[in-house]
Design a protein around this motif. Sequence first.
Motif, PDB file in Angstrom:
ATOM      1  N   VAL A  64       0.849  -1.186   0.000  1.00 12.75           N
ATOM      2  CA  VAL A  64       0.000   0.000   0.000  1.00 12.75           C
ATOM      3  C   VAL A  64       0.888   1.240   0.000  1.00 12.75           C
ATOM      4  N   ASP A  65       0.747   2.074  -1.024  1.00 13.17           N
ATOM      5  CA  ASP A  65       1.486   3.335  -1.020  1.00 13.17           C
ATOM      6  C   ASP A  65       0.950   4.229   0.091  1.00 13.17           C
ATOM      7  N   LYS A  66       1.840   4.851   0.833  1.00  9.62           N
ATOM      8  CA  LYS A  66       1.438   5.658   1.982  1.00  9.62           C
ATOM      9  C   LYS A  66       0.451   6.758   1.603  1.00  9.62           C
ATOM     10  N   SER A  67       0.535   7.239   0.358  1.00  9.45           N
ATOM     11  CA  SER A  67      -0.363   8.304  -0.082  1.00  9.45           C
ATOM     12  C   SER A  67      -1.828   7.871  -0.059  1.00  9.45           C
ATOM     13  N   LEU A  68      -2.094   6.563  -0.161  1.00 10.25           N
ATOM     14  CA  LEU A  68      -3.477   6.088  -0.154  1.00 10.25           C
ATOM     15  C   LEU A  68      -4.174   6.351   1.175  1.00 10.25           C
ATOM     16  N   LEU A  69      -3.411   6.478   2.253  1.00  7.69           N
ATOM     17  CA  LEU A  69      -4.010   6.654   3.567  1.00  7.69           C
ATOM     18  C   LEU A  69      -4.663   8.021   3.732  1.00  7.69           C
ATOM     19  N   SER A  70      -4.382   8.932   2.806  1.00  2.00           N
ATOM     20  CA  SER A  70      -5.039  10.244   2.825  1.00  2.00           C
ATOM     21  C   SER A  70      -5.728  10.549   1.497  1.00  2.00           C
ATOM     22  N   ASN A  71      -5.899   9.527   0.671  1.00  2.38           N
ATOM     23  CA  ASN A  71      -6.486   9.706  -0.665  1.00  2.38           C
ATOM     24  C   ASN A  71      -7.985   9.959  -0.556  1.00  2.38           C
ATOM     25  N   GLN A  72      -8.433  11.119  -1.069  1.00  5.83           N
ATOM     26  CA  GLN A  72      -9.837  11.504  -0.947  1.00  5.83           C
ATOM     27  C   GLN A  72     -10.735  10.808  -1.958  1.00  5.83           C
ATOM     28  N   ASP A  73     -10.165  10.044  -2.891  1.00  2.00           N
ATOM     29  CA  ASP A  73     -11.002   9.233  -3.788  1.00  2.00           C
ATOM     30  C   ASP A  73     -11.574   8.017  -3.061  1.00  2.00           C
ATOM     31  N   LEU A  74     -10.979   7.681  -1.933  1.00  2.00           N
ATOM     32  CA  LEU A  74     -11.456   6.567  -1.128  1.00  2.00           C
ATOM     33  C   LEU A  74     -12.344   7.083   0.002  1.00  2.00           C
ATOM     34  N   THR A  75     -13.191   6.211   0.522  1.00  2.00           N
ATOM     35  CA  THR A  75     -14.028   6.599   1.649  1.00  2.00           C
ATOM     36  C   THR A  75     -13.183   6.626   2.930  1.00  2.00           C
ATOM     37  N   SER A  76     -13.681   7.318   3.938  1.00  2.00           N
ATOM     38  CA  SER A  76     -12.963   7.368   5.211  1.00  2.00           C
ATOM     39  C   SER A  76     -12.819   5.959   5.804  1.00  2.00           C
ATOM     40  N   ASN A  77     -13.824   5.114   5.591  1.00  2.00           N
ATOM     41  CA  ASN A  77     -13.744   3.745   6.090  1.00  2.00           C
ATOM     42  C   ASN A  77     -12.652   2.961   5.374  1.00  2.00           C
ATOM     43  N   GLU A  78     -12.535   3.129   4.054  1.00  2.00           N
ATOM     44  CA  GLU A  78     -11.491   2.430   3.308  1.00  2.00           C
ATOM     45  C   GLU A  78     -10.113   2.861   3.788  1.00  2.00           C
ATOM     46  N   ARG A  79      -9.932   4.159   4.008  1.00  2.00           N
ATOM     47  CA  ARG A  79      -8.639   4.648   4.498  1.00  2.00           C
ATOM     48  C   ARG A  79      -8.341   4.094   5.894  1.00  2.00           C
ATOM     49  N   MET A  80      -9.359   4.071   6.742  1.00  2.00           N
ATOM     50  CA  MET A  80      -9.180   3.545   8.097  1.00  2.00           C
ATOM     51  C   MET A  80      -8.803   2.069   8.061  1.00  2.00           C
ATOM     52  N   VAL A  81      -9.476   1.308   7.185  1.00  6.58           N
ATOM     53  CA  VAL A  81      -9.204  -0.129   7.083  1.00  6.58           C
ATOM     54  C   VAL A  81      -7.766  -0.376   6.632  1.00  6.58           C
ATOM     55  N   MET A  82      -7.289   0.389   5.659  1.00  5.27           N
ATOM     56  CA  MET A  82      -5.910   0.197   5.202  1.00  5.27           C
ATOM     57  C   MET A  82      -4.910   0.545   6.291  1.00  5.27           C
ATOM     58  N   ARG A  83      -5.211   1.597   7.078  1.00  6.92           N
ATOM     59  CA  ARG A  83      -4.324   1.897   8.210  1.00  6.92           C
ATOM     60  C   ARG A  83      -4.269   0.721   9.179  1.00  6.92           C
ATOM     61  N   ARG A  84      -5.428   0.142   9.467  1.00  6.36           N
ATOM     62  CA  ARG A  84      -5.467  -0.993  10.384  1.00  6.36           C
ATOM     63  C   ARG A  84      -4.713  -2.183   9.815  1.00  6.36           C
ATOM     64  N   TRP A  85      -4.879  -2.444   8.520  1.00  5.58           N
ATOM     65  CA  TRP A  85      -4.132  -3.538   7.897  1.00  5.58           C
ATOM     66  C   TRP A  85      -2.632  -3.331   8.052  1.00  5.58           C
ATOM     67  N   GLY A  86      -2.191  -2.083   7.842  1.00  5.16           N
ATOM     68  CA  GLY A  86      -0.771  -1.790   8.009  1.00  5.16           C
ATOM     69  C   GLY A  86      -0.322  -1.948   9.447  1.00  5.16           C
ATOM     70  N   ASP A  87      -1.146  -1.467  10.391  1.00 10.00           N
ATOM     71  CA  ASP A  87      -0.799  -1.589  11.813  1.00 10.00           C
ATOM     72  C   ASP A  87      -0.755  -3.040  12.253  1.00 10.00           C
ATOM     73  N   ASP A  88      -1.571  -3.886  11.617  1.00 10.59           N
ATOM     74  CA  ASP A  88      -1.603  -5.308  11.963  1.00 10.59           C
ATOM     75  C   ASP A  88      -0.548  -6.127  11.215  1.00 10.59           C
ATOM     76  N   GLY A  89       0.145  -5.495  10.268  1.00  6.86           N
ATOM     77  CA  GLY A  89       1.212  -6.183   9.555  1.00  6.86           C
ATOM     78  C   GLY A  89       0.760  -7.118   8.461  1.00  6.86           C
ATOM     79  N   ILE A  90      -0.506  -6.993   8.006  1.00 12.46           N
ATOM     80  CA  ILE A  90      -0.958  -7.897   6.943  1.00 12.46           C
ATOM     81  C   ILE A  90      -0.796  -7.270   5.562  1.00 12.46           C
ATOM     82  N   VAL A  91      -0.444  -5.975   5.498  1.00 12.94           N
ATOM     83  CA  VAL A  91       0.008  -5.344   4.264  1.00 12.94           C
ATOM     84  C   VAL A  91       1.231  -4.509   4.604  1.00 12.94           C
ATOM     85  N   GLU A  92       2.006  -4.171   3.597  1.00 13.70           N
ATOM     86  CA  GLU A  92       3.111  -3.232   3.784  1.00 13.70           C
ATOM     87  C   GLU A  92       2.634  -1.847   3.391  1.00 13.70           C
TER      88      GLU A  92
END
Length: 330
Positions: A64-92
């Motif tokens: 996951v490119d770090k820029s996606l975590l603030s990408n406004q084309d995605l919903t706030s829930n999608e951004r939150m989920v990707m942050r959680r995936w990164g925090d849990d170590g299941i994506v880079e």
Amino acid sequence: MLDAIERRLGTDPALAAGVLDVAELIYCADLDGGRPANLVRLGMVVDGLARQVGEEHVSAYCVVDKSLLSNQDLTSNERMVMRRWGDDGIVEVVVGAAARVVEVSELTGLPIVSRVLPAVWSPLPGAGGVVLQPRGPVPTGPSPVGRQLTARWWHCPDPDCANFGPARRGSGQPVPRLRNGQPICPRHDAPLGDNGPRPPQQVLAVRVDGVIRTRFVVTAAGPVVVGRAPDGGQGQVGVQLGPWLSEDARAKVSRAHVSMSLSPQGISVTDLSMNGTLVRLGGAADGELQLSRGASRQLGVSDIVELFPGVEIGRIGALASSRPLDSASV
């Protein structure tokens, strides 16, 4: 839907079947005709990967490119989920995901799924979902440098690092990023410390009714018990087959049916069951051997362990799915 995708992600290259750049794939709007960016498309592509390799519960190594975590084309829930995936170590989560995807592939031998990168497969819309169109040869395996990197335990100076922190010790780790030959943490951009050699490992798979259901890793650190419902007591590593078994198979496959162990001589199987275990030597080309409770056998590269007709364990190369997956399977 995003929870279902989460179960298909992981950064252990031993268990993954492909490496993906999430930033690219979520913008492939022709896959569903929806809004410009949609994280659900990642799940559609992983489903396509599962059908391509014939594995029901395939794992994808996603960057996951770090820029996606603030990408406004995605919903706030999608951004939150990707942050959680990164925090849990299941994506880079990294800066420069495309380059990292190429590096991971070169180091580990994982095939790339992409339309723009030098890929093995390109995702396209199909009648039953996403299909993967062949674009290039499948890699033959990890590079020599990749083998050296994955043979060591690494630790990040950030003690809370989900990829190279203490929580990953004893399980699979991602492959480090290299900068001028120095292993660094992809997320924290910090040099990694070397914690010593990892135990040797082998990847095995379970095939039930002609479909590869899951992969698992056996290391020299200890055996893995496979059965209907191994209890996992006393730190035991277990692979549960119950959800995939027919009524007849559940009656014959023991809770703890076999133990798979790795030694310098190779993989061995030990029967723990009441009904015995069949070893098809060379996939049956070289005959069959029946194991009774307590008996062990060292496995050849093409040997297949049968707990019950249609319930099998073996190396990935020996257990290609004998029937295609449909959309319902994945």
